[in-house]
Design an enzyme around this catalytic site. Structure first.
Site, PDB file in Angstrom:
ATOM      1  N   GLU A   1       0.786  -1.245   0.000  1.00  0.00           N
ATOM      2  CA  GLU A   1       0.000   0.000   0.000  1.00  0.00           C
ATOM      3  C   GLU A   1       0.813   1.288   0.000  1.00  0.00           C
ATOM      4  O   GLU A   1       0.473   2.231   0.718  1.00  0.00           O
ATOM      5  CB  GLU A   1      -0.975   0.002   1.184  1.00  0.00           C
TER       6      GLU A   1
ATOM      7  N   GLU B   1      -5.624  -8.811   0.546  1.00  0.00           N
ATOM      8  CA  GLU B   1      -6.311  -8.478   1.813  1.00  0.00           C
ATOM      9  C   GLU B   1      -7.781  -8.225   1.516  1.00  0.00           C
ATOM     10  O   GLU B   1      -8.111  -7.604   0.506  1.00  0.00           O
ATOM     11  CB  GLU B   1      -5.737  -7.212   2.469  1.00  0.00           C
TER      12      GLU B   1
HETATM   13  C1  BGP Z   1      -4.670  -2.397   5.258  1.00  0.00           C
HETATM   14  C2  BGP Z   1      -3.302  -2.691   5.814  1.00  0.00           C
HETATM   15  C3  BGP Z   1      -3.289  -3.752   6.874  1.00  0.00           C
HETATM   16  C4  BGP Z   1      -4.523  -3.841   7.730  1.00  0.00           C
HETATM   17  C5  BGP Z   1      -5.807  -3.516   7.012  1.00  0.00           C
HETATM   18  C6  BGP Z   1      -7.017  -3.303   7.911  1.00  0.00           C
HETATM   19  O1  BGP Z   1      -4.690  -1.132   4.715  1.00  0.00           O
HETATM   20  O2  BGP Z   1      -2.462  -3.134   4.787  1.00  0.00           O
HETATM   21  O3  BGP Z   1      -2.098  -3.642   7.589  1.00  0.00           O
HETATM   22  O4  BGP Z   1      -4.370  -3.265   8.938  1.00  0.00           O
HETATM   23  O5  BGP Z   1      -5.686  -2.372   6.199  1.00  0.00           O
HETATM   24  O6  BGP Z   1      -6.943  -2.069   8.535  1.00  0.00           O
HETATM   25  P1  BGP Z   1      -7.219  -1.900  10.082  1.00  0.00           P
HETATM   26  O7  BGP Z   1      -6.307  -2.833  10.759  1.00  0.00           O
HETATM   27  O8  BGP Z   1      -6.910  -0.517  10.394  1.00  0.00           O
HETATM   28  O9  BGP Z   1      -8.636  -2.229  10.266  1.00  0.00           O
END
Ligand code: BGP
Length: 471
Positions: free
Chosen positions: A173, A371
């Protein structure tokens, strides 16, 4: 979905490992971030302060529990796990003369454990784990020296696991760094260790950082292919399809431009040149990036083999001011057709199909969902069960759209990795109670709890889906 389709999860070292000062690890930027909440932003410190809880220091202790946790992934039926290597375990200060052997051996053990369980390791080299010393000494990614240090670290990894890892992601990201309109401390800190509001000429500094990170990625891809031509090297992007608020053509242009800000790095990593339209945008922001012959060659020679897609939500944009509440975490207007999670993230399974179709037609490259998932409150019952139908429904609806995208739209998608298959620290809020996993971890926001693992209802559901397919 074919037999070769990877089904598994994604985790990041700073969100799960803990052991922040063990076996020679240096301080990483995420080791200096406090717990926040949906309404309270996380705080970033320049040095560790007494009496403050920093969630990355203990996280869920995956550093020590990885064997048991991988056994649970195996039990669920996983065929792949995306992990990240924490740069500050390999080069504690980023610029050390020699790598830290204990760090290299630790990840080798994790990779071997995965292989023993027939789980394909997919390794991300940078998931916000920048050694803090690089920020202090070199000013982070704005300095070309950081590109050099990253490449030395990447080379060390490619050589160390030359015969044990096939799939790599150069960055996670990095695209969130350049959303010029919405730049905020959180997004800039995660990638650079620099807070937007505290840096002089921040807009220009961030342009230099994102250009250098893009350059680092293409150079790393070339390096990887030289070290092992069989490596498959991608980059992971956080992608949000943006809908136009109305049929007003101005809204469509605005929606397109908002997406473009997230996509230019994919262009740079797949088309053999850094996009002219972005250089023009930089010029308008007062930064003239001159692309040297060496850099031009790097863009030409460092094309990625696949695109990693992180998908959570869609957004809505308009060119005209509207009265609607702007409560979408990803920017833009609320979508009246869609519900949001308890953290305000729009739930949009069809948006994932739409995104995959756009990416497939524009890039014609293999893709993997790196993800996806729902952050939600869970409650642990006295008998150790956790009933999470909301998570099952979220995952089910998204998987069905992926299946349609593959079968009907013929997109080239070779895997689905759900985010945080085991509960871990939230990146945006630092909370534990924002849970994604189908494995519950008894750990609270202040670090208390037994750290015991429990199977949620979604665990048994996913086990069935992986074994018998989506119905
Ligand atoms: C993405 C990141 C992750 C993860 C996910 C969920 O943007 O790559 O590291 O954290 O988001 O976000 P959060 O944990 O803030 O809910």
């Amino acid at each position: 979905m074919s037999d070769k389709f990877f089904f598994g999860g994604s985790i990041a070292s700073h969100q799960c490992e803990g052991a922040y000062d063990e076996d020679g690890k240096g301080l990483g930027i995420m080791d200096l971030v406090t717990v926040g909440s949906v309404s309270e932003p996380r705080q970033f410190h320049d040095s560790l302060q007494d009496g403050i809880y920093y969630p990355s220091h203990t996280a869920i202790d995956f550093y020590h529990t990885y064997k048991e946790d991988i056994a649970l992934f195996k039990e669920a039926g996983f065929t792949a796990l995306r992990i990240s290597v924490d740069w500050s375990r390999i080069f504690p200060n980023g610029d050390d003369a020699l790598p830290n052997q204990a760090g290299i051996e630790h990840y080798r053990d994790v990779i071997r454990e995965l292989r023993r369980n027939d789980i394909e390791p997919i390794v991300t080299l940078f998931h916000f784990e920048l050694p803090f010393n690089i920020v202090k000494t070199y000013g982070s990614w704005q300095n070309p020296k950081t590109v050099e240090l990253y490449l030395r670290y990447a080379k060390t990894m490619f050589e160390a696991y030359r015969d044990e890892v096939t799939y790599w992601a150069t960055f996670n990201e990095m695209n969130h760094l350049d959303s010029d309109m919405e730049l905020n401390d959180f997004f800039t800190y995660m990638n650079t260790g620099l807070c937007y509001s505290k840096v002089e000429n921040a807009s220009q500094v961030m342009v230099r950082c994102s250009y250098n990170m893009t350059l680092a990625s293409v150079k790393a891809v070339k390096l990887a292919h030289e070290i092992n031509p069989n490596f498959k090297v991608g980059c992971v992007f956080g992608l949000t399809p943006v809908y136009a608020y109305s049929a007003n053509p101005e809204d469509s242009i605005k929606a397109f431009q908002t997406m473009d800000r997230d996509w230019y790095q994919i262009d740079a990593m797949t088309k053999g040149a850094f996009p002219e339209y972005k250089l023009e945008a930089y010029r308008r922001r007062g930064v003239d990036i001159t692309i040297s012959e060496e850099d031009a060659a790097a863009f030409h020679e460092g094309k990625i083999d696949f695109i990693g897609v992180n998908y959570y939500a869609s957004a809505v944009e308009t060119a005209l001011p509207q009265d609607d509440i702007k409560n979408n975490f990803f920017g833009g207007l609320n979508n009246p057709y869609l519900k949001t999670s308890d953290w305000g993230w729009t739930i949009d399974p069809i948006g994932l199909r739409y995104l995959l179709m756009m990416l497939d037609r524009r890039y014609n490259l293999p893709m993997i969902i790196t993800e996806n998932g729902l952050g939600a409150y869970d409650s642990l019952e006295e008998d150790g069960s956790i009933h999470d139908p909301y998570r099952i429904s979220y995952l089910d609806s998204h998987l069905k759209q992926i299946q349609t995208a593959i079968k009907e739209d013929k997109v080239n998608c070779f895997g689905y990795l759900m985010w945080g298959p085991i509960d871990l620290v939230s990146a945006t809020t630092g909370e534990m109670k924002k849970r994604y996993g189908f494995i519950y971890v008894d750990r609270n926001d202040d670090g208390s709890g037994s750290n015991r693992r429990y199977r949620k209802d979604s665990f048994f559901w996913i086990q069935d889906i992986i074994k018998n397919g989506i119905r």
